[in-house]
Enzyme design. Structure first.
Site, PDB file in Angstrom:
ATOM      1  N   GLY A   1       0.802  -1.221   0.000  1.00 10.58           N
ATOM      2  CA  GLY A   1       0.000   0.000   0.000  1.00 10.58           C
ATOM      3  C   GLY A   1       0.833   1.269   0.000  1.00 10.58           C
ATOM      4  N   ASN A   2       2.011   1.210   0.610  1.00 10.30           N
ATOM      5  CA  ASN A   2       2.868   2.399   0.674  1.00 10.30           C
ATOM      6  C   ASN A   2       3.300   2.915  -0.688  1.00 10.30           C
ATOM      7  OD1 ASN A   2       3.464   3.389   3.334  1.00 10.30           O
ATOM      8  ND2 ASN A   2       4.166   1.308   3.725  1.00 10.30           N
TER       9      ASN A   2
ATOM     10  N   LYS B   1       3.464 -12.140   4.133  1.00 12.12           N
ATOM     11  CA  LYS B   1       4.479 -12.044   3.060  1.00 12.12           C
ATOM     12  C   LYS B   1       5.389 -13.267   3.114  1.00 12.12           C
ATOM     13  CE  LYS B   1       4.552  -7.038   3.501  1.00 12.12           C
ATOM     14  NZ  LYS B   1       3.393  -6.829   2.641  1.00 12.12           N
TER      15      LYS B   1
ATOM     16  N   LYS C   1      -3.321  -9.724  -0.187  1.00  9.56           N
ATOM     17  CA  LYS C   1      -2.722  -9.518  -1.510  1.00  9.56           C
ATOM     18  C   LYS C   1      -1.406 -10.282  -1.681  1.00  9.56           C
ATOM     19  CE  LYS C   1       0.935  -6.377  -1.304  1.00  9.56           C
ATOM     20  NZ  LYS C   1       1.126  -6.417   0.112  1.00  9.56           N
TER      21      LYS C   1
ATOM     22  N   LYS D   1     -10.968  -9.741   9.277  1.00 12.41           N
ATOM     23  CA  LYS D   1     -10.281  -8.615   8.633  1.00 12.41           C
ATOM     24  C   LYS D   1     -11.106  -7.326   8.797  1.00 12.41           C
ATOM     25  CE  LYS D   1      -7.618  -6.484   5.626  1.00 12.41           C
ATOM     26  NZ  LYS D   1      -6.271  -6.072   5.948  1.00 12.41           N
TER      27      LYS D   1
HETATM   28  P1  ADP Z   1       2.393  -3.646   2.784  1.00  6.11           P
HETATM   29  O1  ADP Z   1       1.498  -2.485   2.606  1.00  6.11           O
HETATM   30  O2  ADP Z   1       3.631  -3.573   1.945  1.00  6.11           O
HETATM   31  O3  ADP Z   1       1.690  -4.974   2.700  1.00  6.11           O
HETATM   32  P2  ADP Z   1       2.572  -4.059   5.666  1.00  6.11           P
HETATM   33  O4  ADP Z   1       2.466  -2.883   6.574  1.00  6.11           O
HETATM   34  O5  ADP Z   1       1.430  -4.991   5.559  1.00  6.11           O
HETATM   35  O6  ADP Z   1       2.994  -3.489   4.251  1.00  6.11           O
HETATM   36  O7  ADP Z   1       3.871  -4.919   6.058  1.00  6.11           O
HETATM   37  C1  ADP Z   1       5.154  -4.311   6.157  1.00  6.11           C
HETATM   38  C2  ADP Z   1       5.435  -3.960   7.604  1.00  6.11           C
HETATM   39  O8  ADP Z   1       5.549  -5.128   8.391  1.00  6.11           O
HETATM   40  C3  ADP Z   1       6.734  -3.259   7.875  1.00  6.11           C
HETATM   41  O9  ADP Z   1       6.642  -1.889   7.617  1.00  6.11           O
HETATM   42  C4  ADP Z   1       6.928  -3.518   9.379  1.00  6.11           C
HETATM   43  O10 ADP Z   1       6.365  -2.464  10.123  1.00  6.11           O
HETATM   44  C5  ADP Z   1       6.066  -4.749   9.659  1.00  6.11           C
HETATM   45  N1  ADP Z   1       6.775  -5.890  10.234  1.00  6.11           N
HETATM   46  C6  ADP Z   1       6.206  -6.746  11.114  1.00  6.11           C
HETATM   47  N2  ADP Z   1       7.048  -7.711  11.465  1.00  6.11           N
HETATM   48  C7  ADP Z   1       8.200  -7.486  10.773  1.00  6.11           C
HETATM   49  C8  ADP Z   1       9.445  -8.169  10.693  1.00  6.11           C
HETATM   50  N3  ADP Z   1       9.694  -9.270  11.404  1.00  6.11           N
HETATM   51  N4  ADP Z   1      10.384  -7.674   9.870  1.00  6.11           N
HETATM   52  C9  ADP Z   1      10.151  -6.559   9.134  1.00  6.11           C
HETATM   53  N5  ADP Z   1       8.990  -5.870   9.171  1.00  6.11           N
HETATM   54  C10 ADP Z   1       8.018  -6.327   9.985  1.00  6.11           C
HETATM   55 MG    MG Z   2       0.135  -5.717   4.020  1.00  5.87          MG
END
Ligand code: ADP
Ligand code: MG
Length: 315
Positions: free
Chosen positions: A11-12, A278, A216, A129
Site C-alpha cells: 500500500g505504501n 508475506k 494480496k 479482517k
Molecule cells: P504492505 O502495505 O507492503 O503490505 P505491511 O504494513 O502490511 O505493508 O507490512 C510491512 C510492515 O511489516 C513493515 O513496515 C513492518 O512495520 C512490519 N513488520 C512486522 N514484522 C516485521 C518483521 N519481522 N520484519 C520486518 N517488518 C516487519
Molecule cells: Mg500488508
C-alpha cells in the site's frame, strides 16, 4: 529467455501512511513505483504487477457510507472492483508516461480480476479482517441490526472503537488467469489481482462475489504460480524481513532456504497481518515451484533481483 517476475506492491507504494489520499498524492507515489518498474523492464525482466488496496477501499467505503442518503451504497466486492480500476488506471497512465520518457514502446494494461475462494473456508465462520471506517458503539449496533454487518471492538478506550470485520479467505484460483497469460505473452506489462482480487465462490456453474478481502501477498503467490513466474518479489517499506523485530537485537534476514525461513516463522518473528503473510506467501511459492521469492523495498528491487540485498528465499 527473459525472467518473468511477479511484483506484489504494498500500500505504501500508492498511499503513504499519514497522507489523505488525494489523486495528486497517489499519482506521485505511483509515478515513483512506475519509474522502478520501467527500470526493471529495461534491465531485461518481464513483469506482472499486483498491488494492495487497503487505503483506497477504506476511503471508498467512507464515501458509500456518507453518500447513502443520495445514491445507493455499493458492497465490498464492487468496491474491490472499483479500486482495481482506479489503481490500475493510475499505473497504466504513469507506466505509459515513464516508458515514453525512456523511449520505449511498451504497453501496460490492468485487468479487473476475480479470485476463487473455498465456500467452506474457516474464516467465514469467524471473520477477522477489519475494513472501512471506525464507528461508535451505537453506530456499530445499528449496522449490525440493519445491514447484518459483523462488527468488533478493535480499539477499546476511544469513542469510535468499532469496525466492520469481513472474512479473509485463502485464494485458490484466478478466474481470469488465461487472459492474464495472454497479455503477458503479448509483451504487455500486466497489472492484475489488485487488492488480492475480488473474492468469488463457486455456486453450481456460477461464480458469486463475496463481501470479503483476500490477502494480496497470498494472492501474489497464486498469481506467480498461475503465470509460471521465475520470481515472486514482494515489495514493501523495509529492505529485509527482520528477526527480533523492534528489539535491540533486531537483525535482517538475507539469503535463506525455505526450511530456514520456516524455522524463523515458527519461532514467531513475523507479525500476522503485515510481515507474516508475506513470508507465508513467499514460502508457498518456493515450495510449490522450486524457484525463488524475494521480500524487499521498492528502491532495492533491482539490487535484490541481482542477489545483492533483500530477503531471498530459495528451495
Ligand atoms: P504492505 O502495505 O507492503 O503490505 P505491511 O504494513 O502490511 O505493508 O507490512 C510491512 C510492515 O511489516 C513493515 O513496515 C513492518 O512495520 C512490519 N513488520 C512486522 N514484522 C516485521 C518483521 N519481522 N520484519 C520486518 N517488518 C516487519
Ligand atoms: Mg500488508
Amino acid at each position: 529467455m527473459k525472467e518473468l517476475v511477479v511484483i506484489a506492491l504494498g500500500g505504501n507504494a500508492i498511499k503513504q501512511a499519514g497522507e489523505e489520499g488525494t489523486d495528486q498524492q497517489q499519482f506521485i507515489n505511483i509515478d515513483i513505483a512506475s519509474k522502478q518498474i520501467v527500470k526493471l523492464s529495461q534491465a531485461g525482466y518481464k513483469l506482472v504487477v499486483t498491488h494492495g488496496n487497503g487505503p483506497q477501499a477504506g476511503n471508498l467505503l467512507i464515501q458509500q457510507e456518507e453518500g447513502k442518503s443520495l445514491v445507493p451504497a455499493l458492497p465490498l466486492n464492487v468496491v474491490g472492483g472499483m479500486t482495481q480500476g482506479q489503481i490500475g488506471y493510475m499505473f497504466q497512465n504513469r507506466l505509459q508516461n515513464n516508458f515514453s520518457l525512456a523511449g520505449k514502446n511498451v504497453s501496460a494494461v490492468s485487468l479487473v480480476t476475480q479470485v476463487l475462494v473455498d465456500k467452506d473456508d474457516p474464516d467465514f465462520q469467524d471473520p477477522s479482517k477489519p475494513v472501512g471506517p471506525f464507528y461508535t458503539k451505537e453506530e456499530a449496533a445499528d449496522l449490525r441490526d440493519n445491514k447484518g454487518y459483523i462488527v468488533k471492538e478493535v480499539k477499546p478506550g476511544v469513542e469510535k472503537s468499532w469496525r466492520r470485520v469481513v472474512p479473509s479467505p485463502e485464494p485458490k484460483d484466478i478466474v481470469e488467469k488465461d487472459a492474464i497469460n495472454a497479455l503477458i505473452a503479448s509483451g504487455v506489462v500486466t497489472i492484475a489481482c489488485g487488492g488480492g482480487g475480488i473474492p468469488v465462490k463457486q455456486d453450481g456453474k456460477q461464480i458469486i462475489g463475496i463481501e470479503g478481502v483476500i490477502d494480496k501477498d497470498k494472492t501474489g503467490n497464486v498469481l506467480a504460480q498461475s503465470v509460471n513466474a521465475d520470481v515472486l518479489m514482494i515489495l514493501t517499506d523495509v529492505e529485509n524481513a527482520l528477526i527480533n523485530y523492534n528489539k535491540p537485537n533486531q537483525e535482517a534476514v538475507g539469503a535463506v532456504t525455505v526450511d530456514e525461513m520456516q524455522k524463523l516463522f515458527d519461532e514467531g518473528h513475523f507479525l500476522g497481518g503485515s510481515m507474516g503473510p508475506k513470508v507465508e506467501a513467499a514460502m508457498r511459492f518456493v515450495r510449490a515451484t522450486g524457484k525463488k521469492a524475494i521480500i524487499t523495498s521498492l528502491d532495492k528491487a533491482e539490487d535484490a533481483l541481482a542477489g545483492k540485498t533483500g530477503t531471498i528465499i530459495s528451495a
